[in-house]
Design an enzyme around this catalytic site. Structure first.
Site, PDB file in Angstrom:
ATOM      1  N   ASN A 168       0.839  -1.193   0.000  1.00 23.42           N
ATOM      2  CA  ASN A 168       0.000   0.000   0.000  1.00 23.42           C
ATOM      3  C   ASN A 168       0.873   1.242   0.000  1.00 23.42           C
ATOM      4  O   ASN A 168       1.898   1.297   0.673  1.00 23.42           O
ATOM      5  CB  ASN A 168      -0.890   0.042   1.241  1.00 23.42           C
ATOM      6  CG  ASN A 168      -1.849   1.227   1.203  1.00 23.42           C
ATOM      7  OD1 ASN A 168      -2.728   1.284   0.342  1.00 23.42           O
ATOM      8  ND2 ASN A 168      -1.650   2.204   2.077  1.00 23.42           N
ATOM      9  N   TYR A 172       0.093   9.944   4.487  1.00 21.05           N
ATOM     10  CA  TYR A 172      -0.264  10.184   5.879  1.00 21.05           C
ATOM     11  C   TYR A 172       0.810  11.097   6.455  1.00 21.05           C
ATOM     12  O   TYR A 172       1.995  10.710   6.475  1.00 21.05           O
ATOM     13  CB  TYR A 172      -0.293   8.874   6.678  1.00 21.05           C
ATOM     14  CG  TYR A 172      -0.948   7.699   5.956  1.00 21.05           C
ATOM     15  CD1 TYR A 172      -2.296   7.708   5.623  1.00 21.05           C
ATOM     16  CD2 TYR A 172      -0.189   6.574   5.611  1.00 21.05           C
ATOM     17  CE1 TYR A 172      -2.881   6.622   4.967  1.00 21.05           C
ATOM     18  CE2 TYR A 172      -0.760   5.485   4.963  1.00 21.05           C
ATOM     19  CZ  TYR A 172      -2.100   5.521   4.648  1.00 21.05           C
ATOM     20  OH  TYR A 172      -2.666   4.447   3.998  1.00 21.05           O
ATOM     21  N   ARG A 173       0.397  12.267   6.923  1.00 20.06           N
ATOM     22  CA  ARG A 173       1.394  13.242   7.391  1.00 20.06           C
ATOM     23  C   ARG A 173       2.213  12.691   8.557  1.00 20.06           C
ATOM     24  O   ARG A 173       1.755  11.780   9.262  1.00 20.06           O
ATOM     25  CB  ARG A 173       0.689  14.527   7.832  1.00 20.06           C
ATOM     26  CG  ARG A 173      -0.026  14.340   9.147  1.00 20.06           C
ATOM     27  CD  ARG A 173      -0.626  15.623   9.677  1.00 20.06           C
ATOM     28  NE  ARG A 173      -1.112  15.418  11.008  1.00 20.06           N
ATOM     29  CZ  ARG A 173      -2.366  15.658  11.396  1.00 20.06           C
ATOM     30  NH1 ARG A 173      -3.270  16.095  10.539  1.00 20.06           N
ATOM     31  NH2 ARG A 173      -2.709  15.458  12.650  1.00 20.06           N
ATOM     32  N   TRP A 186      -1.782   7.859  10.215  1.00 16.93           N
ATOM     33  CA  TRP A 186      -2.753   7.170   9.350  1.00 16.93           C
ATOM     34  C   TRP A 186      -4.042   7.020  10.150  1.00 16.93           C
ATOM     35  O   TRP A 186      -4.046   6.504  11.260  1.00 16.93           O
ATOM     36  CB  TRP A 186      -2.228   5.833   8.818  1.00 16.93           C
ATOM     37  CG  TRP A 186      -1.501   4.936   9.774  1.00 16.93           C
ATOM     38  CD1 TRP A 186      -1.839   4.626  11.054  1.00 16.93           C
ATOM     39  CD2 TRP A 186      -0.304   4.203   9.495  1.00 16.93           C
ATOM     40  NE1 TRP A 186      -0.948   3.749  11.586  1.00 16.93           N
ATOM     41  CE2 TRP A 186       0.008   3.470  10.659  1.00 16.93           C
ATOM     42  CE3 TRP A 186       0.523   4.064   8.374  1.00 16.93           C
ATOM     43  CZ2 TRP A 186       1.112   2.624  10.733  1.00 16.93           C
ATOM     44  CZ3 TRP A 186       1.618   3.240   8.451  1.00 16.93           C
ATOM     45  CH2 TRP A 186       1.901   2.538   9.620  1.00 16.93           C
ATOM     46  N   GLU A 231      -1.097   1.012  -5.251  1.00 11.80           N
ATOM     47  CA  GLU A 231      -1.119   2.319  -5.921  1.00 11.80           C
ATOM     48  C   GLU A 231       0.015   2.477  -6.937  1.00 11.80           C
ATOM     49  O   GLU A 231      -0.075   3.306  -7.842  1.00 11.80           O
ATOM     50  CB  GLU A 231      -1.046   3.452  -4.889  1.00 11.80           C
ATOM     51  CG  GLU A 231      -2.341   3.751  -4.149  1.00 11.80           C
ATOM     52  CD  GLU A 231      -2.639   2.818  -2.982  1.00 11.80           C
ATOM     53  OE1 GLU A 231      -1.798   1.947  -2.682  1.00 11.80           O
ATOM     54  OE2 GLU A 231      -3.718   2.950  -2.370  1.00 11.80           O
ATOM     55  N   ASP A 280      -5.277  21.855   9.582  1.00 16.55           N
ATOM     56  CA  ASP A 280      -5.617  20.781   8.641  1.00 16.55           C
ATOM     57  C   ASP A 280      -6.393  21.238   7.407  1.00 16.55           C
ATOM     58  O   ASP A 280      -6.761  22.409   7.278  1.00 16.55           O
ATOM     59  CB  ASP A 280      -6.391  19.696   9.412  1.00 16.55           C
ATOM     60  CG  ASP A 280      -5.855  18.314   9.105  1.00 16.55           C
ATOM     61  OD1 ASP A 280      -5.669  18.018   7.909  1.00 16.55           O
ATOM     62  OD2 ASP A 280      -5.622  17.542  10.047  1.00 16.55           O
TER      63      ASP A 280
HETATM   64  C1  FMN Z   1      -1.908  16.466   1.352  1.00 18.19           C
HETATM   65  C2  FMN Z   1      -2.655  15.298   1.925  1.00 18.19           C
HETATM   66  C3  FMN Z   1      -2.422  14.897   3.226  1.00 18.19           C
HETATM   67  C4  FMN Z   1      -3.119  13.829   3.787  1.00 18.19           C
HETATM   68  N1  FMN Z   1      -2.870  13.461   5.072  1.00 18.19           N
HETATM   69  C5  FMN Z   1      -3.503  12.394   5.598  1.00 18.19           C
HETATM   70  C6  FMN Z   1      -3.198  11.964   6.918  1.00 18.19           C
HETATM   71  O1  FMN Z   1      -2.397  12.567   7.638  1.00 18.19           O
HETATM   72  N2  FMN Z   1      -3.828  10.841   7.382  1.00 18.19           N
HETATM   73  C7  FMN Z   1      -4.725  10.140   6.621  1.00 18.19           C
HETATM   74  O2  FMN Z   1      -5.233   9.124   7.070  1.00 18.19           O
HETATM   75  N3  FMN Z   1      -5.048  10.552   5.375  1.00 18.19           N
HETATM   76  C8  FMN Z   1      -4.450  11.654   4.847  1.00 18.19           C
HETATM   77  N4  FMN Z   1      -4.745  12.047   3.576  1.00 18.19           N
HETATM   78  C9  FMN Z   1      -5.735  11.299   2.786  1.00 18.19           C
HETATM   79  C10 FMN Z   1      -5.160   9.982   2.303  1.00 18.19           C
HETATM   80  O3  FMN Z   1      -3.952  10.172   1.639  1.00 18.19           O
HETATM   81  C11 FMN Z   1      -6.164   9.272   1.400  1.00 18.19           C
HETATM   82  O4  FMN Z   1      -7.317   9.000   2.159  1.00 18.19           O
HETATM   83  C12 FMN Z   1      -5.612   8.010   0.771  1.00 18.19           C
HETATM   84  O5  FMN Z   1      -6.598   7.423  -0.049  1.00 18.19           O
HETATM   85  C13 FMN Z   1      -5.160   7.029   1.823  1.00 18.19           C
HETATM   86  O6  FMN Z   1      -4.628   5.901   1.221  1.00 18.19           O
HETATM   87  P1  FMN Z   1      -5.168   4.448   1.555  1.00 18.19           P
HETATM   88  O7  FMN Z   1      -6.544   4.390   0.970  1.00 18.19           O
HETATM   89  O8  FMN Z   1      -4.207   3.571   0.873  1.00 18.19           O
HETATM   90  O9  FMN Z   1      -5.156   4.327   3.032  1.00 18.19           O
HETATM   91  C14 FMN Z   1      -4.076  13.132   3.009  1.00 18.19           C
HETATM   92  C15 FMN Z   1      -4.312  13.543   1.696  1.00 18.19           C
HETATM   93  C16 FMN Z   1      -3.620  14.608   1.149  1.00 18.19           C
HETATM   94  C17 FMN Z   1      -3.901  15.028  -0.268  1.00 18.19           C
END
Ligand code: FMN
Length: 479
Positions: A168, A172-173, A186, A231, A280
């Site tokens: 995956n 996630y910041r 996450w 991805e 955020d």
């Molecule tokens: C700039 C940016 C920052 C993000 N930060 C977070 C975060 O800190 N935690 C989180 O869970 N999702 C965050 N997201 C959203 C996830 O990247 C998004 O839900 C993604 O689909 C997660 O991947 P996954 O489906 O493989 O878990 C962020 C998205 C963007 C565009």
């Protein structure tokens, strides 16, 4: 041809005057935010801070912050071009049985492009530091005054499911605590968190973080792909060129070879630490909470790396474009499940999950309610806090039309449905974190079969013959 790396993107954007180099010494502590925020709000260029105060690596912000740059990065004319091949991608890259499918499709170039390519030598490993890796040498932005510290805001976090082995990529910041630890934010609903939940209590769980791979791969980490779909395959598909991957030095993971930096490390199940607050996407600070601790085992980077960052906050921000890419990319897939959907708009002001406007070809009584329930059942669309369903002729991209029909067509007592369920981790309005209520509003014209017997009124419209006649004499009227 897709961009190979950020260096190539920067060159191109400079030549198109879509990137400005800032030579002034600017601090990553709040000052880069203030500059980037002003530029984003004016639909301005990408910014390359050449002299971050107290740091030696340049910082790139606002890479995705305009339609022009999205066109250049994805090599598209319209956002809808993105979705054209996407259902095809899902046909050829399903989580199960795709080896079999590949056997049927050996000649398709798109299939070969999907697969990442392993390489032995990679630019992202030109410099390797396993002895004394140090997160505090990176010019990580402290974005807003009440932030809990500096946050890595564009990390591509790579993990493998401990049982299935499926990879995956998620964005996630990460909050930098000190030289070798960071918070890994996450949300509980996301795939990275799922991998973590499945990991062992005793063994370190490997995590690799790519900073600044090619710009499509970075986007792909934000894409809400169905569970178990890698991805990297989506990136290969969108790039129409395989992503080159290299093995990490200190853990058994692969990372995009063209990344600027790679942070290698691990988390251990059960080790949590306070992360946040953080200014955020919602325009508010999300409160501090407990998240897993990432331990750094190596930093590798290119010879002259660029540190990529984004700024989130009160919309519109750069992430509006990442959100719109997802909206248009995934729409054909949603339409495949629900062909009655004509269009969808997740407006930027709704921070994507708060508001969802959908137009449908209504075919039977209660149809609008069926569509909202189905959307709440679709992956991350479950976070849609308020869904508004309109008839097919309403252009849901036009907020003026949306508000007109919403105001006129709704009898609140009859047309509003409330449901309970999971809500986005960033939602500050729900009484409890992660769970709350959602609202669906049927803004379609109501039918007798739906209990409306008064005869739905007709929208005002001039007769076509009069329109034609006035068109003919219009130029004589001096108007
Ligand atoms: C700039 C940016 C920052 C993000 N930060 C977070 C975060 O800190 N935690 C989180 O869970 N999702 C965050 N997201 C959203 C996830 O990247 C998004 O839900 C993604 O689909 C997660 O991947 P996954 O489906 O493989 O878990 C962020 C998205 C963007 C565009």
């Amino acid at each position: 041809m897709p961009f190979k790396n950020l260096q190539e993107v920067i060159k191109t954007l400079e030549s198109k005057k879509q990137l400005v180099e800032i030579k002034e010494s600017v601090s990553p502590n709040l000052e880069m935010t203030e500059i980037t925020d002003r530029v984003v709000k004016n639909n301005g260029p990408a910014l390359l801070f050449k002299n971050p105060k107290d740091f030696s690596f340049p910082v790139l912000t606002n890479l995705y912050g305009s339609f022009d740059r999205i066109q250049a990065i994805f090599d598209i004319r319209e956002l809808d071009d993105l979705g054209k091949g996407f259902t095809r991608f899902l046909e050829i890259a399903p989580p199960k049985g795709w080896v079999e499918k590949l056997k049927l499709l050996p000649k398709l170039k798109e299939v070969t492009n999907i697969f990442p390519k392993s390489v032995k030598h990679a630019p992202c490993q030109e410099v390797i530091n396993t002895e004394n890796p140090d997160l505090t040498t990176l010019p990580v932005l402290t974005c807003w005054p009440e932030d809990g510290g500096p946050f890595i805001t564009l990390p591509v976090v790579i993990t493998h499911h401990p049982k299935t082995g499926k990879r995956n990529l998620g964005m996630y910041r990460m909050q930098v605590y000190d030289k070798t630890t960071a918070g890994l934010h996450w949300h509980i609903h996301k795939d990275g968190a799922d991998h973590y939940r499945e990991s062992s209590h005793t063994e370190p769980f490997p995590v690799a973080v790519a900073l600044g791979p090619d710009p499509i791969t970075t986007y792909c980490a934000t894409a809400p792909l169905p569970d178990g779909l890698d991805e990297i395959l989506l990136s290969g598909f969108l790039r129409q060129k395989p992503v080159e991957m290299v093995k990490c030095i200190t853990c058994d993971l692969e990372v995009p070879a063209e990344s600027q930096f790679v942070l290698e490390g691990y988390v251990t199940r059960g080790e949590l630490r306070t992360e946040g607050p953080f200014g955020d996407h919602t325009g508010y600070y999300s409160p501090a909470d407990k998240y897993p601790v990432f331990h750094l085992t190596a930093v590798t980077h290119r010879q002259n790396p660029i540190y990529p960052a984004t700024l989130v906050g009160y919309p519109p921000m750069e992430d509006q474009w990442l959100g719109k890419v997802t909206e248009r990319l995934f729409l054909p897939l949603i339409k495949q499940q629900m062909p009655e959907i004509v269009d969808m708009n997740l407006p930027v002001e709704g921070c994507f999950h708060n508001l969802c406007f959908v137009s449908i070809q209504k075919r039977y009584p209660g149809h609008a309610h069926k569509v909202m329930q189905a959307i709440w059942g679709l992956g991350q669309m479950m976070f849609s806090k308020m869904i508004f369903i309109f008839d097919k002729d309403v252009d849901v991209q036009d907020i003026s039309q949306v508000l007109f029909h919403l105001g006129g067509n709704v009898d609140p007592g009859r047309d509003i449905t409330m449901v309970k369920g999971p809500v986005d981790a960033l939602d500050h309005a729900s009484t409890l974190p992660h769970v709350g209520s959602k609202m669906g509003v049927d803004c379609t014209a109501k039918w007798p079969t739906e209990g409306y017997d008064r005869g739905w009124p007709e929208l005002l419209k001039m007769s076509p013959d009069v329109v034609q006649k006035i068109d003919k004499i219009w130029s004589n009227l001096g108007l």
